[in-house]
Design a protein around this motif. Structure first.
Motif: not given
Lengths: 285, 322
Positions: B108, B104, B100, B258, B254
């Motif tokens: 991001g 992320a 994660i 994951l 995304f």
């Protein structure tokens, strides 16, 4: 499509910037794959005198950890990559196309069930499923094609479905129904030719995705161990990153070039088929 | 709105069911002894064999077995990894946060960058700018992320020595506070760069197409006619309307990330879910394989749900749709 329009299309394709560059790359790659035996100075699995030799006049791309000539390996690798890429794209076209045609032509429960299945496959982490399938059942050439096709067929199904949806209520189809033509005739002879163009573009894009997936499986050491493939070369290169950059650079560049070629080719096709470019944006969705 | 959420959540359940059944059937299709298939290539003591047979009801009809397996999964019991001598769930819970983190941070950075490039290309008056980024995106998209990772390791880590070659952190870390964060960033940098470039360019491509589409809409002409400035039109009309397709695509991507950026984690020996899966596959630790796949499927499905909700928030038309 008659002979003359095909040549005309090809000529127009070669006049687009992307299309011409893509076509040249693809033709070159295909020639390399076909004539690999003539182009490669060594047999793919033959060990030369030196291992881990830097690129030089004798070994254009250097040699690997057990002394195999990287240039010969890359040239022979074109075969498996192109075959798996093309094979998987065609298999996906066959399965996805059939599902799309049936779902798009019939309204009601058939359509609903089939499209739910397509959606299901689109939400599944298919790459991981493919990985497991190959891992659990071992990898052979045909299983590899089937596994990669499994990952990409939903895209094809959705596209064909969309085309059929658009066409099935048009006047010429109503006319065909009135004329009492058979369902199969309407599905394949009336609608199919009109739905084909964007599908051809998608096949080129599918092939590029298939090549990337095959390379990924090879990189994880899960491709057919008896076949030379670019992905597998990168799998071996992973252990020699600190001593032999050439083991990684050249096979990777070959993958990259082929995928760029396919994408450019698809771009060019798009331009020829739909000069306004409205279908172009949907390529990678 | 609540009904919308409920319906989407209900839709997710059959999806998960199918995945669990599919994975369990796959285990069954492995030729040979089913106990061995569950445990992997390890010697099985008779007592353990009996325990497995009982737990998974291997002597019952197939449907009973599937139902029983489902019941186990619902209770969070993904089985036991013989290889690691731990429950599969504890393995997953240990690895998931690392995946994660990687996903992320990468997204991001990739989302704002991709959006910026996409908007710049879609609205620029200089064809050169558009052409440059379109070509860059085309090539970047053709580069396999794992190969890009290898190139980064060879150049930035091995040749220049700027970053560590692999892993999530040093074996023993003596740093604290800000220095600790900096140390972690050095380990994150290369995988994030490889992942972020790939995803960022994908986002830029979608954003560009979407912006061009938005600009051709009638309300943009109206806004121009009303005398709104360029910047204002981009901020108040283009940005929001063009982001819709982006939410879908980035959200799905995304979700899949994951589930383990399998290839990327392998290149950088990043000890997340992807590496767990690859190691389990190599060691024939089948229980772990199935557990990770089911977990990543849950991640994908949950992310899709989040995407649907975001979409509904951004586009009022969806909320009221039946």
């Amino acid at each position: 499509m008659s002979e003359t329009t095909l040549t005309a299309h090809a000529a127009r394709l070669m006049r687009t910037r992307h299309g011409s560059i893509g076509a040249v790359i693809l033709i070159a790659m295909a020639l390399i794959a076909v004539f690999a035996g003539l182009l490669a100075p060594y047999a793919p699995l033959q060990q030369t005198a030196e291992s881990l030799a830097e690129p030089s006049a004798a070994y254009l791309f250097g040699t690997d950890n057990i002394g195999r000539d990287i240039f010969s390996l890359v040239v022979h690798g074109a075969r498996s990559s192109l075959l798996v890429g093309l094979g998987a794209a065609l298999a996906a076209l066959l399965v996805g196309g059939t599902v799309g045609i049936v779902a798009g032509y019939f309204q009601g429960p058939v359509e609903a069930v089939l499209m739910r299945i397509v959606e299901l496959f689109q939400t599944l982490p298919v790459i991981i499923l493919v990985l497991c399938a190959v891992a659990l059942f071992g990898s052979s050439f045909w299983l590899l094609i089937a596994a990669v096709a499994l990952a990409i067929w939903p895209m094809e199904a959705r596209l064909v479905y969309g085309q059929y949806l658009k066409l099935r209520d048009r006047d010429f189809i109503a006319a065909a129904r009135v004329a009492d033509l058979s369902t199969a005739h309407i599905m394949f002879r009336e609608i199919l030719p009109n739905a084909l163009q964007p599908v051809i573009v998608q096949v080129a894009l599918d092939a590029s995705i298939a090549i990337l997936i095959e390379a990924g499986l090879g990189f994880l050491g899960l491709s057919d161990p008896d076949m030379v493939s670019w992905g597998r070369l990168l799998f071996v290169a992973q252990d020699y990153m600190d001593s032999a950059w050439w083991m990684s650079l050249f096979p990777g560049a070959a993958i990259c070039l082929t995928v760029v070629g396919l994408n450019l080719f698809a771009d060019g096709l798009n331009e020829v088929i739909d000069p306004r470019g409205s279908a172009g944006a949907g390529g990678l969705q | 709105m609540l009904r919308f959420i409920g319906r989407r959540a209900l839709y997710a359940i059959p999806l998960l069911l199918v995945i669990v059944v599919l994975m369990f059937s796959m285990l069954h299709l492995i030729p040979g002894d089913p106990v061995q298939a569950l445990v992997g290539d390890y010697p099985v003591p008779p007592a353990y064999r009996q325990a497995i047979e009982e737990k998974y009801r291997l002597n019952d009809p197939f449907l009973v077995q599937v139902g029983n397996y489902l019941a186990n999964v619902v209770q969070g019991d993904f089985g036991f990894s013989y290889q690691n001598q731990r429950t599969v769930l504890s393995l997953i819970l240990e690895r998931a946060p690392r995946t994660i983190l990687l996903a992320a941070v990468s997204f991001g950075l990739a989302i704002p960058l991709g959006m910026l490039i996409g908007i710049a290309c879609g609205t620029t008056r200089h064809p050169g700018v558009d052409k440059f980024w379109t070509t860059t995106a085309l090539i970047a998209y053709a580069i396999p992320t794992f190969w890009l990772g290898q190139l980064f390791v060879m150049f930035f880590a091995l040749k220049l020595g700027w970053f560590p070659t692999q892993g999530i952190g040093p074996m023993v870390s003596r740093t604290q506070g800000f220095a600790w964060v900096l140390e972690r960033i050095r380990y994150l940098a290369l995988p994030v760069m490889a992942f972020g470039i790939h995803e960022g360019m994908r986002i830029a491509r979608i954003m560009r197409a979407s912006v061009i589409d938005t600009l051709s809409q009638g309300y943009i002409v109206t806004a121009r006619a009303k005398g709104l400035g360029r910047g204002q039109i981009i901020r108040s009309h283009v940005l929001r309307n063009s982001s819709l397709p982006l939410v879908t695509i980035a959200g799905y991507a995304f979700g899949h990330a994951l589930g383990g950026a399998v290839l990327l984690e392998t290149v950088f020996t990043w000890p997340g879910l992807g590496l767990l899966l690859v190691d389990a596959i190599r060691l024939r630790d089948n229980m772990t394989v199935v557990g990770v796949v089911i977990f990543s499927a849950i991640a994908v499905v949950v992310m899709n749900l989040v995407v649907d909700l975001l979409y509904a928030m951004l586009d009022p038309r969806i909320r009221t749709m039946r």
